[in-house]
Design an enzyme around this catalytic site. Structure first.
Site, PDB file in Angstrom:
ATOM      1  N   CYS A 280      55.207  43.720  42.511  1.00 34.82           N
ATOM      2  CA  CYS A 280      55.831  44.017  44.041  1.00 34.82           C
ATOM      3  C   CYS A 280      56.550  45.516  44.162  1.00 34.82           C
ATOM      4  CB  CYS A 280      56.828  42.952  44.443  1.00 34.82           C
ATOM      5  SG  CYS A 280      56.208  41.178  44.371  1.00 34.82           S
TER       6      CYS A 280
ATOM      7  N   CYS B 288      59.559  40.473  40.728  1.00 31.37           N
ATOM      8  CA  CYS B 288      58.268  40.846  40.647  1.00 31.37           C
ATOM      9  C   CYS B 288      58.048  42.224  40.588  1.00 31.37           C
ATOM     10  CB  CYS B 288      57.464  40.347  42.077  1.00 31.37           C
ATOM     11  SG  CYS B 288      55.946  40.740  42.041  1.00 31.37           S
TER      12      CYS B 288
END
Length: 323
Positions: free
Chosen positions: A81, A78
């Protein structure tokens, strides 16, 4: 494993006032136990740590009775993230014990991912006194994250008496040798009586008890929350849910029908539905009827709490239809 005492799907916890009183006691007991053990309790632990399903009970739920636990749902693949996580870790160190950051890798902890109802990552939640609260989703700017964290810390202290255990920067994990006790507030006995009345189903007694506290202390957050919940339960007591929902469906412009249905929506855990129904009712109505729908919406905001993101979203929607 199902985490205990958690609102996993946005369900309204109508025992939250009682839970707040219990959480205060648990927090005080946990701090006292930590002091007896040389200050090695949860709040004194490192501010950032990884959590898995096996350790969730101890590392998050138990720890949340001493300090707000912020959860960062992330994954290696991700990209957002990778932008958000360093900011959260930096703030966890900077806030020095006022909250701790639990990092959960969704790829290896699918059960937790599903139990929290996460729709996408990064997603950030908080757990305070075993109660789950969605904070935000996506890579938010640092200034916005700070504001959310400040609101979380304030709510944890005001509602649950949980203040964490501040540590000096660079002294992470070192034992706290002194744990200050929370002094009893002037209205603690009155609030306890109100909680007991609410728990026993004496809604009239609970309403009056909360009003008594607020007459002396109008800013008492716990009493405001308790009064809003007790009044909500009074309103839905004895209602026929099927008849109320049919009336609301058949008469979309009937404000009384819509506010009654909104009450049932909220008690049933359909928070966004309740808020959306009343925003639309405000939009369609005028004069006294519009004011009736607006005031009921504000009352339901009190039940959920002004720091909840769903309330923030609904306040914005209400402002748009009013202005």
């Amino acid at each position: 494993m199902q985490p205990r005492n958690m609102s996993m799907s946005g369900v309204v916890d109508l025992a939250a006032v009682k839970a707040a009183g219990e959480a205060k006691q648990k927090a005080e007991q946990a701090r006292a136990e930590s002091a007896r053990n040389g200050g090695t309790g949860a709040a004194a632990a490192r501010p950032v740590f990884d959590v898995d399903e096996a350790g969730f009970e101890q590392d998050v739920l138990q720890r949340s009775t001493e300090v707000p636990v912020v959860i960062d749902f992330w994954a290696e693949w991700c990209e957002p993230c990778k932008q958000l996580s360093p900011v959260l870790e930096k703030l966890a160190a900077e806030y020095a014990g006022r909250f701790v950051l639990a990092k959960i890798d969704v790829d290896t902890n699918q059960a937790l991912f599903q139990q929290f109802g996460v729709q996408g990552i990064p997603a950030v939640f908080a757990v305070v006194a075993g109660q789950a609260l969605p904070l935000f989703q996506g890579a938010a700017p640092e200034s916005q994250i700070r504001q959310v964290l400040d609101q979380l810390i304030q709510a944890a202290e005001q509602r649950f008496g949980i203040v964490g255990a501040p540590i000096e920067p660079g002294a992470e994990g070192e034992a706290e040798t002194e744990v200050p006790e929370r002094p009893a507030g002037p209205h603690d006995s009155a609030l306890a009586a109100a909680h007991e009345a609410l728990d026993a189903g004496d809604l009239g007694g609970a309403v009056q008890a909360y009003r008594n506290v607020l007459s002396d202390d109008p800013a008492n957050t716990e009493a405001k929350l308790g009064l809003a919940q007790a009044e909500l339960l009074q309103r839905v007591q004895g209602l026929d849910p099927q008849a109320v929902r049919k009336a609301a469906a058949d008469r979309p412009d009937d404000v009384d029908a819509q506010v009654a249905a909104a009450d049932l929506d909220l008690v049933g855990g359909h928070v966004e539905d309740a808020f959306g129904r009343l925003v639309e009712t405000v939009k369609r109505s005028a004069g006294d009827e519009r004011e009736k729908a607006r005031l009921r919406l504000l009352e339901l905001f009190e039940v959920i709490g002004g720091d909840d993101p769903r309330v923030t979203t609904a306040r914005g929607a209400l402002a748009r239809v009013l202005f």
